[in-house]
Design a protein around this motif. Structure first.
Motif: not given
Length: 312
Positions: A83, A85, A98-102, A120, A122-124, A155
């Motif tokens: 993850i 951030v 910004n929060i992402y899963a990688d 990658k 996630g959402v912003s 997204p």
């Protein structure tokens, strides 16, 4: 001039065609997961945790501040995940989270080399607070773009590739592919606040000079529509796998000094200072950046910091 530099930073950060949007990071080589989802270590059972804080253009009113965090884990010899951030602030006006899963899939291309392909997702969260914004001339009609606060969620997707061996890496990535709009207007304002796609290229090599001394040059190139290429060139020296220091140059922007220490077998602490060489240096005292890296070796299989691409 009160709040003028805040507005200037907002425009430079958010307006299409004016300049870069993604946060600047000097110590990218220790923070690779944030910009490239394909970043991989090949160290099964090792959980990599990292955090970075940057205060840019200290002394300039409303200057950007950035904090990020990542966690990265090799699930198998082919799959790595994590993850990331990133929080970016411009004064008390603009915040973006910004929060992402990688996810990375690693292909072995030779006995000593691997190619990783990453995604990658996630959402912003983009927010503005124009309440109390002051203008230097009360007779000037405020720009309509600054009359309403913004609270929006977008997204986002990113991709990357990362080629690495024990002493070399080369990565290319685009961590934000979707061009969401923050603002729009029917009054002649064209796509104000639209995101632009950023492209990154990074590479580094480790030269073993003997006597527990390693020389580690690296570079990063960042490109975005409407702004010149941002090019970072760095040269670090690692001594006894514990102490590292180096210099860097960001073209037409800054001269950089970096230092970091291996405090314990699993903890590394670093600091960088950017001396601004552009005209912004007339208004501030440069930029400061600190990071912490912490590794948890669940299986007792650590290869050592000198084997990890993060420490090139």
């Amino acid at each position: 001039m009160k709040r003028i530099l805040i507005i200037l930073a907002l425009i430079l950060t958010s307006a299409t065609g004016f300049g870069q949007q993604d946060a600047q990071i000097t110590q990218y080589m220790y923070n690779m997961s944030v910009i490239n989802p394909a970043y991989a270590t090949g160290e099964i059972g090792m959980l990599n945790l990292g955090g970075l804080y940057r205060s840019q253009w200290v002394g300039v009113t409303g200057a950007p501040q950035t904090a990020n965090f990542f966690a990265h884990y090799a699930i198998s010899d082919k799959i790595e995940a994590g993850i990331s951030v990133v929080r970016d602030e411009i004064g008390d006006i603009v915040t973006e989270d910004n929060i992402y899963a990688d996810f990375a899939y690693v292909l072995q291309v030779s006995e000593t080399a691997n190619l990783s392909l990453g995604l990658k997702a996630g959402v912003s969260f983009f927010n503005t607070n124009f309440n109390g914004l002051q203008f230097t001339d009360d007779n000037i009609q405020p720009d309509p773009a600054f009359q309403n606060n913004i609270n929006e969620t977008f997204p986002n997707l990113g991709v990357g590739a990362f080629y690495f061996t024990d002493n070399f890496y080369l990565g290319v990535s685009a961590p934000n592919l979707l061009t969401s709009k923050h603002l729009d207007s029917d009054l002649g304002i064209r796509r104000i606040g639209a995101e632009e796609i950023h492209f990154f290229a990074t590479s580094g090599y480790v030269f073993d000079l003997g006597g527990d001394v390693k020389f580690k040059p690296s570079f990063m190139v960042k490109g975005v529509k409407g702004a010149p290429l941002a090019i970072d060139i760095n040269a670090n020296v690692l001594i006894n796998n514990r102490f590292e220091a180096g210099l860097g140059y960001r073209m037409d922007d800054a001269i950089i000094g970096m230092v970091n220490f291996k405090v314990t077998p699993s903890l590394r602490v670093g600091y960088a200072y950017d001396y601004t060489t552009s005209r912004l240096g007339d208004f501030g005292s440069g930029s400061h950046e600190v990071f912490l890296l912490f590794d948890l070796d669940f299986l007792g299989l650590s290869k050592g910091y000198d084997k990890s691409p993060r420490f090139f």
